[in-house]
Motif scaffolding. Structure first.
Motif, PDB file in Angstrom:
ATOM      1  N   THR A  27      62.774  23.189  57.326  1.00 13.55           N
ATOM      2  CA  THR A  27      62.119  22.350  56.331  1.00 13.55           C
ATOM      3  C   THR A  27      60.842  21.854  56.914  1.00 13.55           C
ATOM      4  O   THR A  27      60.041  21.632  56.061  1.00 13.55           O
ATOM      5  N   PHE A  28      60.831  21.461  58.184  1.00 15.69           N
ATOM      6  CA  PHE A  28      59.593  20.993  58.820  1.00 15.69           C
ATOM      7  C   PHE A  28      58.546  21.776  58.682  1.00 15.69           C
ATOM      8  O   PHE A  28      57.462  21.646  58.290  1.00 15.69           O
ATOM      9  N   GLN A  29      58.958  23.262  59.178  1.00 15.40           N
ATOM     10  CA  GLN A  29      57.806  24.213  58.960  1.00 15.40           C
ATOM     11  C   GLN A  29      57.295  24.790  57.683  1.00 15.40           C
ATOM     12  O   GLN A  29      56.145  24.916  57.582  1.00 15.40           O
ATOM     13  N   ALA A  30      58.392  24.656  56.559  1.00 11.45           N
ATOM     14  CA  ALA A  30      57.869  24.755  55.197  1.00 11.45           C
ATOM     15  C   ALA A  30      56.901  23.744  54.772  1.00 11.45           C
ATOM     16  O   ALA A  30      55.864  24.147  54.297  1.00 11.45           O
ATOM     17  N   ARG A  31      57.214  22.598  54.994  1.00  9.27           N
ATOM     18  CA  ARG A  31      56.382  21.316  54.730  1.00  9.27           C
ATOM     19  C   ARG A  31      54.911  21.356  55.436  1.00  9.27           C
ATOM     20  O   ARG A  31      53.841  21.106  54.670  1.00  9.27           O
ATOM     21  N   LYS A  32      55.048  21.991  56.917  1.00 10.17           N
ATOM     22  CA  LYS A  32      53.782  21.952  57.295  1.00 10.17           C
ATOM     23  C   LYS A  32      52.769  23.026  56.653  1.00 10.17           C
ATOM     24  O   LYS A  32      51.554  22.950  56.624  1.00 10.17           O
ATOM     25  N   ARG A  33      53.789  24.292  56.357  1.00 12.92           N
ATOM     26  CA  ARG A  33      52.844  25.288  55.953  1.00 12.92           C
ATOM     27  C   ARG A  33      52.327  24.889  54.602  1.00 12.92           C
ATOM     28  O   ARG A  33      51.237  25.289  54.195  1.00 12.92           O
ATOM     29  N   LYS A  34      53.066  24.181  53.568  1.00 16.15           N
ATOM     30  CA  LYS A  34      52.383  23.877  52.332  1.00 16.15           C
ATOM     31  C   LYS A  34      51.394  22.703  52.702  1.00 16.15           C
ATOM     32  O   LYS A  34      50.392  22.995  51.870  1.00 16.15           O
ATOM     33  N   GLU A  35      51.408  21.825  53.603  1.00 12.68           N
ATOM     34  CA  GLU A  35      50.163  20.895  53.788  1.00 12.68           C
ATOM     35  C   GLU A  35      48.975  21.870  54.277  1.00 12.68           C
ATOM     36  O   GLU A  35      48.009  21.693  53.873  1.00 12.68           O
ATOM     37  N   ALA A  36      49.186  22.992  55.120  1.00 14.89           N
ATOM     38  CA  ALA A  36      48.094  23.461  55.476  1.00 14.89           C
ATOM     39  C   ALA A  36      47.493  24.478  54.253  1.00 14.89           C
ATOM     40  O   ALA A  36      46.221  24.619  54.299  1.00 14.89           O
ATOM     41  N   LEU A  37      48.278  25.063  53.633  1.00 16.84           N
ATOM     42  CA  LEU A  37      47.714  25.771  52.286  1.00 16.84           C
ATOM     43  C   LEU A  37      47.084  25.089  51.478  1.00 16.84           C
ATOM     44  O   LEU A  37      46.088  25.142  50.998  1.00 16.84           O
ATOM     45  N   ALA A  38      47.543  23.465  51.182  1.00 20.10           N
ATOM     46  CA  ALA A  38      46.735  22.718  50.390  1.00 20.10           C
ATOM     47  C   ALA A  38      45.402  22.372  51.135  1.00 20.10           C
ATOM     48  O   ALA A  38      44.599  22.191  50.223  1.00 20.10           O
ATOM     49  N   ALA A  39      45.526  22.184  52.383  1.00 16.80           N
ATOM     50  CA  ALA A  39      44.236  21.617  52.794  1.00 16.80           C
ATOM     51  C   ALA A  39      43.281  22.917  52.725  1.00 16.80           C
ATOM     52  O   ALA A  39      41.976  22.750  52.480  1.00 16.80           O
ATOM     53  N   VAL A  40      43.694  24.001  53.033  1.00 16.47           N
ATOM     54  CA  VAL A  40      42.678  25.231  52.979  1.00 16.47           C
ATOM     55  C   VAL A  40      42.123  25.445  51.575  1.00 16.47           C
ATOM     56  O   VAL A  40      41.070  25.916  51.197  1.00 16.47           O
ATOM     57  N   GLU A  41      43.226  25.311  50.390  1.00 16.12           N
ATOM     58  CA  GLU A  41      42.737  25.500  49.070  1.00 16.12           C
ATOM     59  C   GLU A  41      41.665  24.469  48.446  1.00 16.12           C
ATOM     60  O   GLU A  41      40.785  24.800  48.088  1.00 16.12           O
ATOM     61  N   ALA A  42      41.871  23.245  49.257  1.00 14.08           N
ATOM     62  CA  ALA A  42      41.076  22.223  49.037  1.00 14.08           C
ATOM     63  C   ALA A  42      39.717  22.455  49.658  1.00 14.08           C
ATOM     64  O   ALA A  42      38.690  22.140  48.809  1.00 14.08           O
ATOM     65  N   LYS A  43      39.758  22.845  50.709  1.00 13.63           N
ATOM     66  CA  LYS A  43      38.615  23.095  51.316  1.00 13.63           C
ATOM     67  C   LYS A  43      37.620  24.426  50.657  1.00 13.63           C
ATOM     68  O   LYS A  43      36.290  24.224  50.408  1.00 13.63           O
ATOM     69  N   ALA A  44      38.476  25.311  50.133  1.00 13.10           N
ATOM     70  CA  ALA A  44      37.811  26.452  49.658  1.00 13.10           C
ATOM     71  C   ALA A  44      37.220  26.015  48.227  1.00 13.10           C
ATOM     72  O   ALA A  44      36.179  26.400  47.802  1.00 13.10           O
ATOM     73  N   ALA A  45      37.868  25.078  47.477  1.00 14.61           N
ATOM     74  CA  ALA A  45      37.603  24.619  46.268  1.00 14.61           C
ATOM     75  C   ALA A  45      36.424  23.696  46.495  1.00 14.61           C
ATOM     76  O   ALA A  45      35.405  23.663  45.422  1.00 14.61           O
ATOM     77  N   GLU A  46      36.318  22.834  47.491  1.00 15.31           N
ATOM     78  CA  GLU A  46      35.220  22.010  47.861  1.00 15.31           C
ATOM     79  C   GLU A  46      34.021  22.912  47.999  1.00 15.31           C
ATOM     80  O   GLU A  46      32.874  22.432  47.561  1.00 15.31           O
ATOM     81  N   MET A  47      34.286  24.252  48.310  1.00 13.91           N
ATOM     82  CA  MET A  47      32.851  24.983  48.678  1.00 13.91           C
ATOM     83  C   MET A  47      32.625  25.705  47.462  1.00 13.91           C
ATOM     84  O   MET A  47      31.748  26.897  47.463  1.00 13.91           O
ATOM     85  N   GLY A  48      33.537  25.723  46.357  1.00 11.76           N
ATOM     86  CA  GLY A  48      33.218  26.427  45.026  1.00 11.76           C
ATOM     87  C   GLY A  48      34.020  27.722  45.125  1.00 11.76           C
ATOM     88  O   GLY A  48      33.618  28.759  44.550  1.00 11.76           O
ATOM     89  N   PHE A  49      34.926  27.961  45.894  1.00  9.83           N
ATOM     90  CA  PHE A  49      35.853  29.319  45.860  1.00  9.83           C
ATOM     91  C   PHE A  49      37.253  29.080  45.623  1.00  9.83           C
ATOM     92  O   PHE A  49      37.855  28.000  45.743  1.00  9.83           O
ATOM     93  N   ALA A  50      37.813  30.067  45.248  1.00 12.01           N
ATOM     94  CA  ALA A  50      39.459  29.908  44.934  1.00 12.01           C
ATOM     95  C   ALA A  50      39.740  30.875  46.126  1.00 12.01           C
ATOM     96  O   ALA A  50      39.307  31.680  46.627  1.00 12.01           O
ATOM     97  N   LEU A  51      40.886  30.420  46.647  1.00 12.91           N
ATOM     98  CA  LEU A  51      41.334  30.707  47.924  1.00 12.91           C
ATOM     99  C   LEU A  51      41.518  32.305  48.037  1.00 12.91           C
ATOM    100  O   LEU A  51      41.246  33.100  48.905  1.00 12.91           O
ATOM    101  N   GLY A  52      42.125  32.742  46.872  1.00 11.39           N
ATOM    102  CA  GLY A  52      42.378  34.320  46.638  1.00 11.39           C
ATOM    103  C   GLY A  52      40.916  35.091  46.911  1.00 11.39           C
ATOM    104  O   GLY A  52      40.910  36.114  47.306  1.00 11.39           O
TER     105      GLY A  52
END
Length: 106
Positions: A27-52
């Motif tokens: 559960t710790f790893q899953a939580r950290k994975r979600k946090e990392a994914l959210a951070a990467v998606e936010a950074k991509a959105a900040e730069m005008g892209f979708a993560l996909g």
């Protein structure tokens, strides 16, 4: 954290602790994975892209293969040639038909 005298614990107690620790780790790893994914998606959105768009991931999970074989009497019954053979294919082959006879495009 409290010190545990591991030598005094029974096998059942040790297995219970192991099970709880394994669950806590996953559960710790899953939580950290979600946090990392959210951070990467936010950074991509900040730069005008979708993560996909950046990773080349498509939104579709896969495409369906076109049918390759059809039932000799009922063309609505088709099979792509992938996976398990339908019963109608097995029956046709058992009755002397070849796979070439069942092809949609010959």
């Amino acid at each position: 954290m409290t010190d545990i005298n591991w030598d005094e614990l029974s096998l059942e107690d040790l297995k219970t602790i192991q099970k709880k620790a394994t669950k806590a780790i996953s559960t710790f790893q899953a939580r950290k994975r979600k946090e990392a994914l959210a951070a990467v998606e936010a950074k991509a959105a900040e730069m005008g892209f979708a993560l996909g768009e950046l990773t080349g991931a498509s939104k579709t999970k896969g495409s369906k293969a076109p049918p390759k074989y059809c039932h000799p009497d009922n063309p609505a019954m088709t099979w792509t040639g992938r996976g398990r053979q339908p019963n109608w294919v097995k029956d046709a082959v058992a009755n002397g038909k070849s796979m070439d006879d069942l092809l949609i495009v010959k």
